[in-house]
Design a protein around this motif. Structure first.
Motif, PDB file in Angstrom:
ATOM      1  N   ARG A 167       1.048  -1.278   0.085  1.00 39.62           N
ATOM      2  CA  ARG A 167       0.042  -0.093   0.042  1.00 39.62           C
ATOM      3  C   ARG A 167       0.858   1.549  -0.115  1.00 39.62           C
TER       4      ARG A 167
ATOM      5  N   ASN B 272     -12.444   5.112  -5.145  1.00 40.45           N
ATOM      6  CA  ASN B 272     -13.569   4.347  -4.592  1.00 40.45           C
ATOM      7  C   ASN B 272     -13.541   4.742  -3.416  1.00 40.45           C
TER       8      ASN B 272
ATOM      9  N   THR C 225     -12.848   3.209  -0.543  1.00 39.80           N
ATOM     10  CA  THR C 225     -11.818   3.051   0.333  1.00 39.80           C
ATOM     11  C   THR C 225     -10.587   4.239   0.068  1.00 39.80           C
ATOM     12  N   TRP C 226     -10.469   4.249  -1.218  1.00 37.77           N
ATOM     13  CA  TRP C 226      -9.457   5.316  -1.269  1.00 37.77           C
ATOM     14  C   TRP C 226      -9.749   6.305  -2.051  1.00 37.77           C
TER      15      TRP C 226
ATOM     16  N   ARG D 263      -6.764   6.386   2.491  1.00 38.49           N
ATOM     17  CA  ARG D 263      -7.168   5.150   2.524  1.00 38.49           C
ATOM     18  C   ARG D 263      -8.213   4.898   3.859  1.00 38.49           C
ATOM     19  N   LEU D 264      -9.530   4.672   3.855  1.00 37.51           N
ATOM     20  CA  LEU D 264     -10.440   4.430   4.711  1.00 37.51           C
ATOM     21  C   LEU D 264      -9.871   3.209   5.465  1.00 37.51           C
ATOM     22  N   GLU D 265      -9.638   3.237   6.759  1.00 39.75           N
ATOM     23  CA  GLU D 265      -9.217   2.096   7.403  1.00 39.75           C
ATOM     24  C   GLU D 265     -10.297   1.476   8.238  1.00 39.75           C
ATOM     25  N   ASN D 266     -11.208   2.287   8.972  1.00 36.97           N
ATOM     26  CA  ASN D 266     -12.133   1.812   9.573  1.00 36.97           C
ATOM     27  C   ASN D 266     -13.334   2.843   9.671  1.00 36.97           C
TER      28      ASN D 266
ATOM     29  N   THR E 117     -11.032   6.199  10.722  1.00 38.26           N
ATOM     30  CA  THR E 117      -9.684   6.177  10.918  1.00 38.26           C
ATOM     31  C   THR E 117      -9.177   5.852   9.483  1.00 38.26           C
TER      32      THR E 117
ATOM     33  N   GLU F  25      -5.593   5.932   6.613  1.00 37.95           N
ATOM     34  CA  GLU F  25      -4.144   6.394   6.639  1.00 37.95           C
ATOM     35  C   GLU F  25      -3.850   7.384   5.389  1.00 37.95           C
TER      36      GLU F  25
ATOM     37  N   TYR G  47      -1.680   8.228  10.557  1.00 36.77           N
ATOM     38  CA  TYR G  47      -2.806   7.288  10.889  1.00 36.77           C
ATOM     39  C   TYR G  47      -3.572   8.398  11.574  1.00 36.77           C
TER      40      TYR G  47
END
Lengths: 161, 126
Positions: B21, B37, B39-40, B76-79, B84, B86, B95
């Motif tokens: 990543r 998208n 997520t990113w 980037r969506l982590e949760n 959260t 990155e 983060y």
């Protein structure tokens, strides 16, 4: 925009009543937490500051670990009903796993995924290892949440638009 | 394929997901970021952005984070529930918890691209 669950608000308010004496302040916080931006309000520095740091000692055969649970993690633990014991068990499992697999723990960030006990929910614990020493090593938590992060679509991205 | 590119691809294949990543995020063009998208995504904030560090050790990196978020940066969506992300700045990955509506970023941790978090899966561990 994200709304907190009723059980989460109850747990947070129970904790905050032990930290804040001012009833007007408590009422204001509860209103905010119950609002449509409750989840976002919870992340504000002022809110996080009501959850004190706590350091836990974990003794392993080769070293003593000092694991500091930072305010942000404590806030998330309170929100989600995750206990100190679950954090400790997960951290101990991580240390044992690294020892068994001959993985040397180094200074830096770790994302740990696992269960505190066979019947508990899967958790993701993120930590930073701060110092490795022969006698005493130090780490601190970043956050903890139930399940895994949104890992899909994180490597397989389309580089050609 | 050019020999050095082949070597690079072969090297990246052996990276962990987190390491991959770090590389991919820095290869993304701005155009691709705009078409990302859920997520990113590319995030960009204005002058009203507030940044804070939840840990004193992260305070030295606040200005770098602010600059990245105000210039526009790949995230980037982590949760989803936790908010959260990155954030992949040029020389450091952050983060953070990101609250777009409140123009707020809370810095939790950060690292150099060559030293991303190690992922440890304890499923099945005793």
């Amino acid at each position: 925009m994200s709304v907190l669950a009723d059980a989460e608000i109850r747990r947070l308010m129970k904790f905050l009543r032990g930290q804040i004496a001012d009833t007007e302040k408590l009422a204001f916080i509860e209103d905010e937490l119950r609002g449509e931006f409750g989840a976002e309000y919870l992340r504000e520095s002022e809110m996080v500051s009501y959850f004190p740091n706590k350091t836990i000692e974990v003794s392993m055969p080769e070293t003593i670990w000092k694991l500091r649970i930072i305010s942000y993690t404590r806030m998330r633990m309170t929100q989600r009903g995750i206990s100190d014991e679950e954090i400790i068990r997960l951290f101990e499992k991580f240390l044992r796993f690294c020892a068994d697999e001959n993985q040397i723990i180094t200074v830096g960030a770790y994302t740990i995924f696992g269960k505190a006990s066979p019947r508990s929910l899967p958790l993701t614990l993120r930590i930073d290892v701060d110092e490795i020493d022969e006698n005493e090593s130090q780490a601190h938590t970043i956050t903890i949440f139930v399940g895994r992060g949104d890992a899909r679509q994180t490597v397989e991205i389309n580089l050609i638009s | 394929m050019n020999n050095s590119v082949s070597k690079f691809v072969e090297t990246v294949r052996h990276f962990s997901s987190a390491e991959q990543r770090e590389v991919l995020a820095r290869l993304w063009t701005e155009q691709a970021g705009r078409n990302a998208n859920e997520t990113w995504k590319t995030v960009k904030f204005g002058e009203n952005l507030r940044v804070t560090a939840y840990e004193p050790a992260q305070e030295p990196y606040l200005e770098e984070l602010r600059e990245a978020l105000q210039n526009g940066v790949l995230a980037r969506l982590e949760n989803q529930e936790e908010g959260t992300f990155e954030i992949y700045a040029a020389n450091r990955t952050f983060y953070v918890t990101l609250t777009v509506e409140r123009e707020f970023a809370g810095l939790l941790s950060s690292w150099l691209p060559e030293n991303p978090p190690r992922e440890i899966n304890l499923e099945g561990a005793r």
